[in-house]
Scaffold this active site. Structure first.
Site, PDB file in Angstrom:
ATOM      1  N   ILE A   1       0.826  -1.220   0.000  1.00 11.97           N
ATOM      2  CA  ILE A   1       0.000   0.000   0.000  1.00 11.97           C
ATOM      3  C   ILE A   1       0.858   1.267   0.000  1.00 11.97           C
ATOM      4  CG2 ILE A   1      -0.235   0.435   2.494  1.00 11.97           C
ATOM      5  CD1 ILE A   1      -3.267   0.650   2.038  1.00 11.97           C
TER       6      ILE A   1
ATOM      7  N   GLU B   1       6.544  -3.811  10.846  1.00 15.45           N
ATOM      8  CA  GLU B   1       5.295  -3.099  11.172  1.00 15.45           C
ATOM      9  C   GLU B   1       4.138  -4.064  11.342  1.00 15.45           C
ATOM     10  OE1 GLU B   1       4.008  -0.210   8.258  1.00 15.45           O
ATOM     11  OE2 GLU B   1       6.086   0.419   8.003  1.00 15.45           O
ATOM     12  N   VAL B   2       4.090  -5.069  10.488  1.00 20.05           N
ATOM     13  CA  VAL B   2       2.935  -5.974  10.490  1.00 20.05           C
ATOM     14  C   VAL B   2       3.405  -7.351  10.976  1.00 20.05           C
ATOM     15  CG1 VAL B   2       1.089  -6.994   9.113  1.00 20.05           C
ATOM     16  CG2 VAL B   2       1.942  -4.707   8.541  1.00 20.05           C
TER      17      VAL B   2
ATOM     18  N   HIS C   1       6.023 -11.688   6.056  1.00 16.42           N
ATOM     19  CA  HIS C   1       5.889 -11.215   4.678  1.00 16.42           C
ATOM     20  C   HIS C   1       7.266 -10.995   4.090  1.00 16.42           C
ATOM     21  CE1 HIS C   1       5.622  -7.809   7.458  1.00 16.42           C
ATOM     22  NE2 HIS C   1       6.223  -7.052   6.546  1.00 16.42           N
TER      23      HIS C   1
HETATM   24  P1  DGP Z   1       7.310  -4.262   7.384  1.00 18.97           P
HETATM   25  O1  DGP Z   1       7.895  -2.966   7.836  1.00 18.97           O
HETATM   26  O2  DGP Z   1       8.350  -5.191   6.809  1.00 18.97           O
HETATM   27  O3  DGP Z   1       6.459  -4.911   8.461  1.00 18.97           O
HETATM   28  O4  DGP Z   1       6.360  -3.922   6.163  1.00 18.97           O
HETATM   29  C1  DGP Z   1       4.971  -3.832   6.229  1.00 18.97           C
HETATM   30  C2  DGP Z   1       4.480  -3.368   4.888  1.00 18.97           C
HETATM   31  O5  DGP Z   1       3.072  -3.561   4.835  1.00 18.97           O
HETATM   32  C3  DGP Z   1       4.735  -1.904   4.588  1.00 18.97           C
HETATM   33  O6  DGP Z   1       5.623  -1.808   3.456  1.00 18.97           O
HETATM   34  C4  DGP Z   1       3.367  -1.321   4.251  1.00 18.97           C
HETATM   35  C5  DGP Z   1       2.504  -2.546   4.035  1.00 18.97           C
HETATM   36  N1  DGP Z   1       1.119  -2.379   4.446  1.00 18.97           N
HETATM   37  C6  DGP Z   1       0.688  -1.940   5.658  1.00 18.97           C
HETATM   38  N2  DGP Z   1      -0.662  -1.931   5.677  1.00 18.97           N
HETATM   39  C7  DGP Z   1      -1.083  -2.399   4.472  1.00 18.97           C
HETATM   40  C8  DGP Z   1      -2.370  -2.630   3.908  1.00 18.97           C
HETATM   41  O7  DGP Z   1      -3.434  -2.415   4.519  1.00 18.97           O
HETATM   42  N3  DGP Z   1      -2.394  -3.110   2.631  1.00 18.97           N
HETATM   43  C9  DGP Z   1      -1.258  -3.370   1.920  1.00 18.97           C
HETATM   44  N4  DGP Z   1      -1.393  -3.836   0.676  1.00 18.97           N
HETATM   45  N5  DGP Z   1      -0.028  -3.167   2.429  1.00 18.97           N
HETATM   46  C10 DGP Z   1       0.062  -2.687   3.694  1.00 18.97           C
END
Ligand code: DGP
Length: 130
Positions: free
Chosen positions: A34, A99-100, A104
């Site tokens: 996103i 972050e998540v 991933h």
């Molecule tokens: P990390 O810092 O490695 O945990 O990356 C998390 C990624 O997830 C970051 O690049 C933005 C992405 N992201 C966060 N929220 C969403 C969402 O709601 N949808 C999508 N497609 N990506 C998201």
């Protein structure tokens, strides 16, 4: 770290939130990030509840692990970047600013990506295998 089933990717997997899917297998899904950090920025996640690569390695079945690794490898050609190049990256925990909290792998591509790390100088003689 225990798995939080309210994290954003869990919601995407339950289709409570939308995503722009680019590839899907039995155990994995790839979708556009996103907040892209490169011209092409796609995330690949396992469908199971795993927080990190080490959690996944210890808890996922061999079938899930094989599926995920193959899904990563098959996403790059689908994006048309296997000839020009791409970077795979996964973050886990505090030091990497994950972050998540659902495993991933990022695929970053579509442009020259620059150095691997910014500001990542290690102190001299670091022995992190002790
Ligand atoms: P990390 O810092 O490695 O945990 O990356 C998390 C990624 O997830 C970051 O690049 C933005 C992405 N992201 C966060 N929220 C969403 C969402 O709601 N949808 C999508 N497609 N990506 C998201």
């Amino acid at each position: 770290m225990s798995y939080d089933n309210q994290n954003i990717f869990a919601k995407i997997l339950r289709e409570e939130l939308p995503c722009e899917k680019v590839y899907e297998t039995k155990h994995s899904i790839a979708f556009k990030d996103i907040n892209p950090q490169a011209k092409i920025h796609v995330l690949i996640i396992p469908k199971g509840p795993y927080t990190s690569w080490d959690d996944f390695s210890m808890e996922a079945s061999v079938e899930e692990q094989a599926d995920f690794v193959a899904a990563i490898g098959k996403t790059a050609p689908r994006l048309g970047v296997n000839k020009t190049g791409y970077r795979l990256l996964t973050n886990h925990g505090r030091d990497s600013h994950q972050e998540v909290p659902h495993l991933h792998v990022h695929i970053l591509a579509g442009q020259a990506l620059g150095p691997m790390l910014e500001g990542g100088d290690l102190p001299p003689n670091t022995n992190y295998l002790r």
